[in-house]
Structure formats: C-alpha cells, structure tokens
Design a protein around this motif. Structure first.
Motif, mmCIF file in Angstrom:
data_model
loop_
_atom_site.group_PDB
_atom_site.id
_atom_site.type_symbol
_atom_site.label_atom_id
_atom_site.label_comp_id
_atom_site.label_asym_id
_atom_site.label_seq_id
_atom_site.Cartn_x
_atom_site.Cartn_y
_atom_site.Cartn_z
ATOM 1 N N MET A 64 79.543 31.113 -32.812
ATOM 2 C CA MET A 64 78.688 32.032 -31.920
ATOM 3 C C MET A 64 77.270 31.340 -32.207
ATOM 4 S SD MET A 64 80.114 35.811 -31.329
ATOM 5 C CE MET A 64 79.984 36.448 -33.182
ATOM 6 N N TRP A 65 77.174 30.221 -32.391
ATOM 7 C CA TRP A 65 75.705 29.636 -32.643
ATOM 8 C C TRP A 65 75.376 29.011 -31.314
ATOM 9 C CZ3 TRP A 65 72.905 30.046 -36.699
ATOM 10 C CH2 TRP A 65 73.647 30.028 -38.054
ATOM 11 N N PRO A 66 74.220 28.886 -30.901
ATOM 12 C CA PRO A 66 73.687 28.400 -29.572
ATOM 13 C C PRO A 66 74.286 27.018 -29.267
ATOM 14 C CG PRO A 66 71.639 29.324 -30.985
ATOM 15 C CD PRO A 66 72.915 28.971 -31.913
ATOM 16 N N MET A 67 74.722 26.645 -27.943
ATOM 17 C CA MET A 67 75.150 25.598 -27.585
ATOM 18 C C MET A 67 74.272 24.971 -26.836
ATOM 19 S SD MET A 67 77.832 26.731 -24.707
ATOM 20 C CE MET A 67 77.171 27.557 -23.219
ATOM 21 N N ARG A 68 74.637 23.816 -26.113
ATOM 22 C CA ARG A 68 73.695 22.903 -25.238
ATOM 23 C C ARG A 68 73.006 23.938 -24.239
ATOM 24 N NH1 ARG A 68 75.924 17.246 -22.911
ATOM 25 N NH2 ARG A 68 73.507 17.626 -22.234
ATOM 26 N N GLY A 69 71.856 23.489 -23.998
ATOM 27 C CA GLY A 69 71.008 24.561 -22.998
ATOM 28 C C GLY A 69 70.874 23.750 -21.890
ATOM 29 N N LYS A 70 70.668 24.841 -20.809
ATOM 30 C CA LYS A 70 70.042 24.267 -19.629
ATOM 31 C C LYS A 70 68.661 24.111 -19.322
ATOM 32 C CE LYS A 70 74.538 25.143 -18.329
ATOM 33 N NZ LYS A 70 75.519 24.096 -17.960
ATOM 34 N N THR A 71 68.191 23.527 -18.273
ATOM 35 C CA THR A 71 66.752 22.964 -18.197
ATOM 36 C C THR A 71 65.750 24.007 -17.707
ATOM 37 O OG1 THR A 71 66.940 21.722 -16.310
ATOM 38 C CG2 THR A 71 67.376 20.565 -18.428
ATOM 39 N N GLY A 72 66.476 25.184 -17.003
ATOM 40 C CA GLY A 72 65.779 25.806 -16.084
ATOM 41 C C GLY A 72 64.319 26.579 -16.778
ATOM 42 N N ALA A 73 64.683 27.095 -18.084
ATOM 43 C CA ALA A 73 63.600 27.531 -18.712
ATOM 44 C C ALA A 73 62.435 26.562 -19.187
ATOM 45 C CB ALA A 73 64.150 28.265 -20.195
ATOM 46 N N VAL A 74 62.708 25.540 -19.688
ATOM 47 C CA VAL A 74 61.511 24.722 -19.764
ATOM 48 C C VAL A 74 61.001 24.213 -18.594
ATOM 49 C CG1 VAL A 74 62.417 23.933 -22.173
ATOM 50 C CG2 VAL A 74 63.155 22.672 -20.000
ATOM 51 N N ARG A 75 61.700 23.950 -17.594
ATOM 52 C CA ARG A 75 61.031 23.489 -16.385
ATOM 53 C C ARG A 75 60.085 24.587 -15.846
ATOM 54 N NH1 ARG A 75 62.709 20.086 -11.950
ATOM 55 N NH2 ARG A 75 64.943 19.777 -13.196
ATOM 56 N N LEU A 76 60.681 25.543 -15.808
ATOM 57 C CA LEU A 76 59.622 26.675 -15.243
ATOM 58 C C LEU A 76 58.409 26.867 -16.353
ATOM 59 C CD1 LEU A 76 59.065 29.325 -13.425
ATOM 60 C CD2 LEU A 76 60.436 30.608 -15.225
ATOM 61 N N ALA A 77 58.477 26.818 -17.434
ATOM 62 C CA ALA A 77 57.319 26.866 -18.359
ATOM 63 C C ALA A 77 56.257 25.672 -18.226
ATOM 64 C CB ALA A 77 57.884 27.010 -19.722
ATOM 65 N N LEU A 78 57.054 24.664 -18.038
ATOM 66 C CA LEU A 78 56.329 23.260 -17.768
ATOM 67 C C LEU A 78 55.534 23.170 -16.443
ATOM 68 C CD1 LEU A 78 58.440 20.687 -19.376
ATOM 69 C CD2 LEU A 78 55.997 21.322 -20.218
ATOM 70 N N GLU A 79 56.158 23.457 -15.405
ATOM 71 C CA GLU A 79 55.743 23.701 -14.085
ATOM 72 C C GLU A 79 54.303 24.594 -13.920
ATOM 73 O OE1 GLU A 79 58.954 24.137 -11.431
ATOM 74 O OE2 GLU A 79 59.470 21.991 -11.585
ATOM 75 N N HIS A 80 54.561 25.692 -14.526
ATOM 76 C CA HIS A 80 53.643 26.717 -14.411
ATOM 77 C C HIS A 80 53.020 27.071 -15.583
ATOM 78 C CE1 HIS A 80 55.273 27.640 -10.288
ATOM 79 N NE2 HIS A 80 56.394 27.418 -10.904
ATOM 80 N N ASP A 81 52.788 26.440 -16.544
ATOM 81 C CA ASP A 81 52.300 26.464 -18.008
ATOM 82 C C ASP A 81 52.411 27.730 -18.373
ATOM 83 O OD1 ASP A 81 50.606 25.625 -19.860
ATOM 84 O OD2 ASP A 81 48.594 26.104 -18.833
ATOM 85 N N LEU A 82 53.550 28.492 -18.504
ATOM 86 C CA LEU A 82 53.851 29.678 -18.993
ATOM 87 C C LEU A 82 54.203 29.593 -20.495
ATOM 88 C CD1 LEU A 82 55.906 31.235 -16.093
ATOM 89 C CD2 LEU A 82 53.367 31.073 -16.374
ATOM 90 N N PRO A 83 53.828 30.560 -21.086
ATOM 91 C CA PRO A 83 54.298 30.669 -22.607
ATOM 92 C C PRO A 83 55.959 30.684 -22.787
ATOM 93 C CG PRO A 83 52.867 32.382 -22.293
ATOM 94 C CD PRO A 83 52.981 31.866 -20.928
ATOM 95 N N LEU A 84 56.355 30.085 -23.419
ATOM 96 C CA LEU A 84 58.062 29.848 -23.538
ATOM 97 C C LEU A 84 58.565 30.381 -24.963
ATOM 98 C CD1 LEU A 84 60.714 29.128 -22.676
ATOM 99 C CD2 LEU A 84 60.340 26.649 -23.585
ATOM 100 N N VAL A 85 58.812 31.646 -25.078
ATOM 101 C CA VAL A 85 59.010 32.543 -26.154
ATOM 102 C C VAL A 85 60.540 32.515 -26.625
ATOM 103 C CG1 VAL A 85 58.878 34.625 -27.244
ATOM 104 C CG2 VAL A 85 57.140 33.959 -25.614
ATOM 105 N N PRO A 86 60.963 31.796 -27.669
ATOM 106 C CA PRO A 86 62.091 31.557 -28.103
ATOM 107 C C PRO A 86 62.592 33.044 -28.851
ATOM 108 C CG PRO A 86 60.800 30.658 -29.799
ATOM 109 C CD PRO A 86 59.892 31.113 -28.827
#
Length: 264
Positions: free
Chosen positions: A152-174
């Motif tokens: 139950m450790w995190p596996m490979r991620g999809k790109t949607g969260a970072v894409r949204l954060a980068l495109e709209h300059d939003l804080p990406l909170v883990p």
C-alpha cells in the motif's frame, strides 16, 4: 456542517489555530450532504491532522493524496471540509448520468472526467478555468486509482495533478493519510466501524515546481514532475507509518518495482 467557527489543534506541534472558513459557512448543497457524511466519518474514525496549515485557506489549489481504499474519498472530503474548504474531486463522467448521484455531483461542483481522460487524471480545460476564476480547490488522486503496490505504498502517478498546477500556477499540496484501512480494508466490501479507526492525515508544503516552469510541457517533463510529487507524498507516508518505502516505484503495468530518479 454548520456550527460556530471552531478552534482545532494541530497534531504536529501542539499549536492552536483559528482558520477562516468562508467556503464552509457559505450556504451550499454541501450542508445537507455533510449532514450524512460527517456523522458517519466522525462515528467510525478519529482524524488526526498534522501540518494542516499547508492547505490554503483561500484561493485555488490542487491537493494530491495517496489512495489505497474505497473509503478514502469520504475521509478526505470530511478532512478538507473541517479545514474550511469545499471538497471537490475529479469524478467519472458516467456517474453524472445517474439520476440522484449526478444531481448531487453537479450541485456540489464535482468535476466530470471522461473514461479516456481518467486514465491520465486529466481535468477538462473549462473546469480548470472555473476553478481558478472562482478560487476553488480540487482533490486529485495522482495514482488515478487504488494503489496496486502490495504493501500500500504509492505507485506510479498520472500527470493530471502536476499538469493542472503548472498550467495555472496553482499550489500543489502533497498529502498522505494512513489508517482508513481500519474502517474498510483495501478491496474490502465490509465496513469495520468499531473500534473507530485512527486516521493520520499529514499535509506537506506545496511542491516546488519552479524547475519545470518555462520549459516545453512534454511527456518527459510531466513524468519527472509527477515523480517529484510522488516522492513528496511517499516521504509524508513514511513519517506516518514510521518505516521506509521500497526504493523503486510500483508500476501497475509490469506489476513490479521500477527504478526512479531522485530529486533534491
């Protein structure tokens, strides 16, 4: 979900903080829905917030938690609500076509995503622009589904969260959470409401994506930025679990650990 502005103690350093909660106390359809969900989570779990100050009190943001059991969205929704923000998730578009469920998702501002885009956790442009315009936040599970990692450790991620954060300059909170498997085991169908499950929720500071800005947003860049995000989430989960995660990242396609780059 009504009530007086409350004080809440952080599990990290014992501080008492008073947060502004304009979203929570503005009339909305979250109130009657919260009347069903909040008592259930309160009766079956004990939520322990750690470093909750990292969730922005106002403005748009992307919250990226780990995901390992079907009850996670309910736990995260209540946690976000208790911190004064309205919980909004990416949701399969097919669910919006169900009579009552679709209405509920629509009036609470959940974001429909078609099945093809769901595999990338991609958010529609119109929805992204609305989030930014109205200063809303969104919860995106970067793994896209329950982790397949055996422990139950995190596996490979999809790109949607970072894409949204980068495109709209939003804080990406883990964010990492651990303990909800006590209420509903992974892939389980039967709830275990007693004893109440202790769920630790640890928020991290926004991921520094500055090294990726101003560069072509190609697949390599998005993959690197997503791995950086997953490393932040994994580090938070290591603290909660008190143990080290595997050196590699579980790849659901190969069903094994793959080597990953490390970021300082």
């Amino acid at each position: 979900m009504t009530g007086a502005l409350d004080e809440r103690r952080s599990g990290h350093n014992g501080r008492v903080s008073r947060r502004s909660k304009p979203e929570k106390y503005s009339p909305s359809w979250f109130w009657p829905l919260g009347g069903l969900v909040v008592p259930f989570i309160r009766a079956t779990t004990k939520l322990n917030f750690i470093d909750d100050r990292y969730l922005p009190e106002r403005g748009s943001y992307v919250l990226a938690p780990n995901h390992y059991t079907e009850v996670d969205p309910f736990v995260i929704a209540v946690a976000v609500w208790r911190l004064g923000r309205a919980p909004r998730f990416l949701t399969k578009a097919s669910l919006f076509r169900l009579p009552m469920v679709g209405w509920m998702f629509t009036v609470t501002g959940q974001i429909p995503v078609e099945r093809a885009a769901m595999s990338r956790s991609a958010i529609p442009l119109e929805a992204a622009e609305e989030l930014v315009e109205k200063g809303r936040g969104v919860v995106i599970y970067p793994e896209g589904t329950l982790t397949r990692e055996p422990d139950m450790w995190p596996m490979r991620g999809k790109t949607g969260a970072v894409r949204l954060a980068l495109e709209h300059d939003l804080p990406l909170v883990p964010m990492a959470q651990w303990g909800s498997q006590g209420l509903l085991p992974r892939y389980g169908k039967k709830l275990h409401p007693w004893p109440r499950a202790k769920v630790d929720l640890k928020f991290g500071p926004p991921v520094d994506l500055s090294r990726f800005k101003g560069r072509p947003m190609d697949s390599a860049l998005l993959a690197d930025a997503t791995e950086l995000l997953m490393q932040h989430i994994t580090a938070l989960l290591e603290e909660l679990r008190g143990e080290k995660a595997p050196a590699g990242r579980w790849d659901p396609k190969t069903k094994g650990q793959t080597e990953t780059g490390r970021f300082d």
